[in-house]
Design a protein around this motif. Structure first.
Motif, PDB file in Angstrom:
ATOM      1  N   ALA A 269       0.836  -1.209   0.000  1.00  0.00           N
ATOM      2  CA  ALA A 269       0.000   0.000   0.000  1.00  0.00           C
ATOM      3  C   ALA A 269       0.869   1.257   0.000  1.00  0.00           C
ATOM      4  N   LEU A 270       1.861   1.287   0.885  1.00  0.00           N
ATOM      5  CA  LEU A 270       2.751   2.454   0.967  1.00  0.00           C
ATOM      6  C   LEU A 270       3.542   2.627  -0.324  1.00  0.00           C
ATOM      7  N   ASN A 271       4.015   1.524  -0.882  1.00  0.00           N
ATOM      8  CA  ASN A 271       4.776   1.594  -2.135  1.00  0.00           C
ATOM      9  C   ASN A 271       3.941   2.220  -3.252  1.00  0.00           C
ATOM     10  N   TRP A 272       2.676   1.836  -3.332  1.00  0.00           N
ATOM     11  CA  TRP A 272       1.849   2.359  -4.421  1.00  0.00           C
ATOM     12  C   TRP A 272       1.372   3.779  -4.153  1.00  0.00           C
ATOM     13  N   PHE A 273       1.202   4.140  -2.897  1.00  0.00           N
ATOM     14  CA  PHE A 273       0.925   5.554  -2.604  1.00  0.00           C
ATOM     15  C   PHE A 273       2.128   6.404  -3.017  1.00  0.00           C
ATOM     16  N   PHE A 274       3.310   5.902  -2.747  1.00  0.00           N
ATOM     17  CA  PHE A 274       4.536   6.583  -3.167  1.00  0.00           C
ATOM     18  C   PHE A 274       4.541   6.755  -4.692  1.00  0.00           C
ATOM     19  N   THR A 275       4.171   5.700  -5.409  1.00  0.00           N
ATOM     20  CA  THR A 275       4.113   5.781  -6.872  1.00  0.00           C
ATOM     21  C   THR A 275       3.091   6.817  -7.320  1.00  0.00           C
TER      22      THR A 275
END
Length: 552
Positions: A269-275
């Motif tokens: 989730a955090l990785n894709w929010f970062f993206t």
């Protein structure tokens, strides 16, 4: 102090009215000082005969020397350039070589073309020439300016440009900002374009219109209910492979992040929010950053943060964000010594570095303390110093077996927490947490059982008054000296009173009526136990101020 007041019942409306006002004012600034032949003629170089003329080289040097956006804007919004018909700005654009300057000057030129009343022919010619540039972000920004000025052929050219190159980014990583109105025009007028195909595929996966204006006119289903992780996780992973660089990439990445969040996979989730924050378009960047911090600060506990930091799947840019947040979480959990060690390690490794989310996405209203004024590192070091004090008290208390003997130290520890509203605050929010709760629609769904439970737990751990209140109440159950017992009872009343200032946030625990009742009972309890107490007058004034008793 980042607190909403109860008196601000119409705060959300005030935010948007004020924001609209600021936009209107900014537009009017561009239209002020109508360009006259006299004003426009004062563009050139100083001479002994004409010392009032603007020196082009001085303006360029001033811009090149500017180190902050504020300094750049002060120069670009100077009376000389507001009065300029565009000619001087075009010359400045040609001479500056820094990307942030070119982009800032180009933005002003776009406003001149769209809002200005003079020299549109020269400005349009400048943008047409720029649109042919091999520099992709400049060419796309030029085409956008021409579309906004009403040139139909520019829309076709822009659609083709996006077909061939997708949205372009400047060297500093900032993508060209494509207004949604233009995206929708391309979608409708060029249905076979990659832009249109990607949007249709997006709508099929999400089950919702991509453009808000096309949504049905009913209340939106905010919260987890609008996502279908089983369908969306594979759907978005496939979509992102098929449409790289598409203008909907940020929204797709955000929805993918939310879907992973719902399944409990916080790392992904955090990785894709970062993206999403770093993707083309950027329309969802504020929401993505807010949600990223919400997951870290509200949903992840100490063990979840430790697991994420130990994982090889976590994006490297997010590691310092989680390392600092872990220090805060340890402090909130009362693990003060561990928190101090975590603070020390974090500061030693990252001191004064521009870690991710700091100065990344500005909040859109401009009404809260902004990233520019929030001195993250100074506040973190102050926070570390306070947690170190708590740790020292905790160590002394641990060495005393008798609860009655340790009571004075425990009172001092609770008082230290009570007097510092930011002692457990995650400064990565930079003063914008309350604003995100409104703009990120958290307040609209806070009565949903799952969200309410999250917010209840969050308030109990991060709110200094609540933590102090529990410590005071624990002390009240202990045999205390008369003086300390009186202080504790009055402190309980004060803690309840201060919690009342948190408005809707505290309502996840108590209704407004229940909160006022608790305040009244606490002060009345003090007066009943200590009719001639040291804080009698203050207790009476508090009850009067809350309208709970009449002024004698």
């Amino acid at each position: 102090m980042e607190q909403p007041k109860r008196t601000k019942k119409y705060w959300p409306l005030a935010v948007f009215v004020t924001a609209a006002f600021l936009v209107i004012v900014s537009f009017n600034l561009l239209a002020l000082h109508p360009l006259t032949a006299g004003a426009a003629s004062k563009v050139g170089h100083k001479t002994s005969a004409n010392p009032e003329y603007i020196a082009l080289d001085e303006l360029v040097k001033g811009l090149q020397a500017a180190t902050t956006e504020q300094e750049i804007n002060e120069l670009l919004f100077s009376p000389e350039l507001i009065n300029d018909d565009g000619s001087l700005l075009i010359e400045i654009f040609k001479q500056v070589d820094q990307w942030k300057l070119k982009r800032a000057v180009l933005y002003q030129l776009k406003n001149k073309l769209f809002f200005g009343q003079h020299n549109k022919t020269e400005l349009a010619s400048f943008f047409r020439e720029l649109s042919k540039s091999s520099n992709l972000p400049l060419a796309q920004d030029a085409l956008i300016a021409l579309v906004q000025a009403g040139e139909k052929e520019a829309l076709k050219a822009l659609a083709g440009h996006l077909e061939q190159f997708t949205l372009a980014a400047y060297p500093d990583g900032k993508y060209v900002a494509l207004p949604w109105e233009i995206s929708r025009q391309i979608y409708k007028e060029y249905p076979q374009s990659i832009t249109a195909k990607g949007i249709r595929a997006y709508e099929k996966i999400s089950g919702q219109p991509f453009f808000d204006i096309d949504a049905k006119r009913f209340a939106r289903n905010y919260g987890d209910g609008q996502y279908n992780p089983g369908k969306e996780i594979p759907g978005w992973l496939d979509w992102l492979q098929k449409y790289p660089g598409h203008l909907a990439t940020d929204s797709a990445a955000y929805r993918l992040g939310r879907s992973y969040e719902i399944t409990g996979d916080y790392i992904q989730a955090l990785n894709w929010f970062f993206t999403a924050i770093n993707s083309p378009n950027g329309a969802i960047a504020y929401d993505a950053q807010g949600r990223l911090l919400y997951v870290i600060d509200v949903k992840m506990d100490v063990e979840a943060l430790k697991a994420a930091l130990a994982s090889t799947k976590l994006k490297a840019e997010l590691k310092p964000v989680l390392e600092y947040s872990l220090a805060v979480k340890l402090a909130r959990a009362g693990q003060y010594q561990n928190a101090v060690r975590q603070f020390q390690a974090f500061i030693k490794q990252y001191d004064n570095q521009d870690i991710f989310v700091l100065n990344k996405v500005a909040e859109p209203t401009g009404l809260s303390e902004t990233q520019n004024s929030w001195d993250f590192w100074s506040k973190v070091k102050e926070q570390q110093a306070k947690i170190t004090e708590l740790s020292a008290y905790a160590q002394q208390i641990a060495e005393i077996e008798n609860a009655q003997e340790s009571a004075p130290l425990r009172y001092q520890l609770a008082s230290l927490i009570y007097h510092d509203t930011y002692i457990f605050y995650n400064h990565l929010w930079q003063g914008n947490r309350i604003y995100y709760n409104w703009l990120g629609h958290i307040n609209e769904i806070r009565e949903q059982p799952k969200v309410k439970a999250e917010l209840q737990n969050y308030l109990k751990e991060h709110n200094n008054y609540y933590q102090a209140l529990e410590m005071f109440q624990e002390l009240a159950a202990t045999t205390l000296s008369p003086d300390l017992a009186e202080k504790v009872d009055f402190s309980i009343a004060l803690a309840y009173a201060h919690l009342e200032y948190y408005g809707q946030e505290i309502n996840v625990l108590w209704t407004e009526e229940e909160q006022l009742r608790l305040v009244a009972e606490a002060f009345q309890n003090y007066l009943n136990k200590y009719p001639e107490g040291n804080y009698r007058e203050k207790a009476i004034q508090a009850l009067i101020a809350y309208g709970l008793i009449s002024n004698p």
